[in-house]
Design a protein around this motif. Structure first.
Motif, PDB file in Angstrom:
ATOM      1  N   ALA A  29      50.914  37.475  34.576  1.00 15.55           N
ATOM      2  CA  ALA A  29      50.378  37.269  33.234  1.00 15.55           C
ATOM      3  C   ALA A  29      50.876  38.350  32.281  1.00 15.55           C
ATOM      4  CB  ALA A  29      48.854  37.268  33.269  1.00 15.55           C
ATOM      5  N   ALA A  30      51.054  39.568  32.780  1.00 16.63           N
ATOM      6  CA  ALA A  30      51.541  40.673  31.948  1.00 16.63           C
ATOM      7  C   ALA A  30      52.024  41.798  32.843  1.00 16.63           C
ATOM      8  CB  ALA A  30      50.442  41.172  31.020  1.00 16.63           C
ATOM      9  N   ASP A  53      43.436  44.169  25.393  1.00 17.10           N
ATOM     10  CA  ASP A  53      42.654  42.987  25.030  1.00 17.10           C
ATOM     11  C   ASP A  53      43.026  41.792  25.908  1.00 17.10           C
ATOM     12  OD1 ASP A  53      44.938  41.728  23.973  1.00 17.10           O
ATOM     13  OD2 ASP A  53      44.473  42.272  21.902  1.00 17.10           O
ATOM     14  N   SER A  54      42.352  40.670  25.684  1.00 21.03           N
ATOM     15  CA  SER A  54      42.526  39.503  26.555  1.00 21.03           C
ATOM     16  C   SER A  54      43.874  38.831  26.371  1.00 21.03           C
ATOM     17  CB  SER A  54      41.395  38.496  26.306  1.00 21.03           C
ATOM     18  OG  SER A  54      41.371  38.090  24.941  1.00 21.03           O
ATOM     19  N   ASN A  55      44.614  39.211  25.312  1.00 27.25           N
ATOM     20  CA  ASN A  55      45.978  38.724  25.111  1.00 27.25           C
ATOM     21  C   ASN A  55      47.007  39.736  25.596  1.00 27.25           C
ATOM     22  OD1 ASN A  55      45.229  36.237  23.816  1.00 27.25           O
ATOM     23  ND2 ASN A  55      44.759  37.434  21.972  1.00 27.25           N
ATOM     24  N   PHE A  56      46.533  40.771  26.280  1.00 30.35           N
ATOM     25  CA  PHE A  56      47.362  41.812  26.888  1.00 30.35           C
ATOM     26  C   PHE A  56      48.075  42.687  25.849  1.00 30.35           C
ATOM     27  CE2 PHE A  56      46.851  38.518  30.097  1.00 30.35           C
ATOM     28  CZ  PHE A  56      46.306  39.276  31.126  1.00 30.35           C
ATOM     29  N   GLU A  57      47.401  42.894  24.715  1.00 31.46           N
ATOM     30  CA  GLU A  57      47.840  43.877  23.729  1.00 31.46           C
ATOM     31  C   GLU A  57      47.061  45.176  23.960  1.00 31.46           C
ATOM     32  OE1 GLU A  57      50.285  43.484  21.588  1.00 31.46           O
ATOM     33  OE2 GLU A  57      50.628  41.371  22.149  1.00 31.46           O
ATOM     34  N   ARG A 117      39.279  32.739  33.264  1.00 31.74           N
ATOM     35  CA  ARG A 117      40.531  33.146  33.895  1.00 31.74           C
ATOM     36  C   ARG A 117      40.279  34.330  34.828  1.00 31.74           C
ATOM     37  NH1 ARG A 117      44.579  34.708  29.414  1.00 31.74           N
ATOM     38  NH2 ARG A 117      42.634  35.224  28.291  1.00 31.74           N
ATOM     39  N   HIS A 156      37.556  42.819  27.176  1.00 29.98           N
ATOM     40  CA  HIS A 156      38.792  43.574  27.269  1.00 29.98           C
ATOM     41  C   HIS A 156      38.936  44.118  28.685  1.00 29.98           C
ATOM     42  CE1 HIS A 156      38.564  43.260  22.956  1.00 29.98           C
ATOM     43  NE2 HIS A 156      39.625  44.026  22.744  1.00 29.98           N
ATOM     44  N   ASP A 180      36.504  33.369  29.495  1.00 33.82           N
ATOM     45  CA  ASP A 180      36.984  31.983  29.510  1.00 33.82           C
ATOM     46  C   ASP A 180      37.213  31.466  30.926  1.00 33.82           C
ATOM     47  OD1 ASP A 180      39.246  33.349  30.275  1.00 33.82           O
ATOM     48  OD2 ASP A 180      40.445  32.806  28.518  1.00 33.82           O
TER      49      ASP A 180
END
Length: 406
Positions: free
Chosen positions: A141-142, A179-183, A113, A160, A111
């Protein structure tokens, strides 16, 4: 007034016409295909030291420099820069001093980022910092408190993150897929097959050069993972199942061995190319079958002189002009950068190019670009004193062997 007779004019005209007809057509190269930029950036006097570069989806480039910071456990912070496709700077920013040990590889998701990975100064936790696309200013971000001492990171084909870290409590190399949501998708830690307590000569020699140890993690052509891991100062190139993080194979280096891996490119079918470092020398390995290699010193090197043993050395797999090749880049003994293009099948050197005549350049990183060329990040100086950064773009045409006339 001087007079010219016709008998002189005709031969001159014929000669001019012949010369014009015999000239080759000029080679048209777009500006973004090939350039060399040396940056007079604002903070070069602080000792910026180039680390790594990533080509971006918009055809620009994002790269990381190391910079000294005061009152730090490790002494080094980060500086980031972004350019357009022509290598013109869009912005430059310092990463806040609360983060250090910034990793060499900047990251970009699908995306757009962009991120850099560093370590929090006090907690030692791994932190993903997102860069503002307009200014380069970074925000957290994380944060992963469970992953300390980050070593290397990359982005996979399925968008990822892969994060390599060092667990200093039990002396293992860890790898996490995020993953891209930081999980966290999965995480694994790897013990090598030998427990080594003492620091071996290979690592000691590498530390004495003042270089960062050659940690890296990459996704392979078949979707698995390769990383250079550390266990009690013993190196191994680990081959990892990309679906669950289970170890598949390894190539050992370190104590009681004679060599270690500097960089590697792994193809489908268990074939690879690599650059190998030993005490006092480095070498190029254009072809190896992973299952046939137990330790790095088993790799059969190409006879090639001129590779500075203190250099970072890089290898990328490309297809140029329809031909599958490996591109090797390294600093040479004359203070410039050498690029070798090697046929993947025959191991023949097809192209050899030198960069940096009259100006010292030291290779920091190399990456393949979407137009089948390469981008190189280098260290150089301004006025023979101030260390700064250079960006070198090499086109597919420059990497292609000239066809012999029939």
């Amino acid at each position: 007034m001087m007079q010219f007779k016709n008998k002189y004019i005709v031969p001159i005209l014929l000669l001019a016409l012949c010369f014009t007809a015999c000239m080759e057509e000029p080679i048209e190269v777009e500006p973004q295909e090939s350039f060399m930029k040396v940056f007079n950036h604002e903070r070069y006097a602080t000792g910026a030291y180039a680390l790594g570069v990533t080509p971006l989806l918009d055809s620009g480039y994002f790269f990381v420099n190391r910079r000294p910071i005061a009152n730090s456990k490790f002494g080094w912070g980060g500086n980031i820069m972004r350019t357009n496709s022509l290598g013109q700077i869009l912005w430059e920013a310092n990463i806040p001093d609360t983060y250090e040990n910034v990793l060499e590889q900047p990251l970009e998701l699908s995306d757009g980022r962009t991120f850099v990975v560093g370590m929090h100064t006090t907690s030692l936790a791994t932190v993903f910092l997102m860069a503002d696309p307009a200014s380069g200013q970074t925000t957290e971000a994380a944060t992963f408190a469970e992953f300390i001492y980050p070593l290397a990171a990359t982005v996979t084909a399925d968008n990822h993150f892969l994060l390599q870290y060092y667990n200093h409590r039990n002396y293992t190399t860890g790898l996490a897929k995020i993953d891209s949501n930081f999980e966290i998708v999965w995480g694994q830690e790897y013990r090598l097959s030998e427990d080594v307590i003492t620091q071996n000569p290979i690592v000691s020699g590498h530390l004495n050069w003042g270089k960062r140890l050659p940690f890296f993690v990459e996704e392979t052509a078949d979707g698995n993972i390769v990383l250079n891991g550390l266990y009690n100062f013993s190196f191994a190139l680990l081959f990892i199942d990309g679906t669950n993080g289970q170890r598949i194979n390894e190539i050992l280096g370190g104590q009681r061995y004679d060599a270690g891996i500097m960089d590697a490119e792994v193809l489908e079918g268990g074939h690879m190319a690599a650059t190998v470092f030993e005490i006092g020398k480095q070498s190029i390995v254009p072809s190896a079958i992973i299952n046939d290699i137990g330790q790095a010193s088993d790799l059969v090197a190409m006879p090639y002189l001129g590779l500075d043993f203190r250099s970072e050395s890089e290898v990328e797999a490309l297809e140029v002009d329809g031909q599958k090749v490996f591109v090797f880049a390294f600093t040479n003994y004359t203070g410039g950068i050498t690029v070798l293009v090697v046929d993947q099948e025959t191991q023949e050197i097809l192209v050899e190019k030198q960069f940096g005549e009259g100006q010292a350049y030291e290779l920091a990183d190399m990456a393949a670009t979407a137009d089948n060329g390469i981008i190189m990040l280098a260290r150089t100086t301004m006025a023979s004193k101030f260390q700064t950064t250079a960006l070198i773009k090499v086109s597919e045409r420059e990497l292609t062997k000239e066809k012999e006339e029939e």
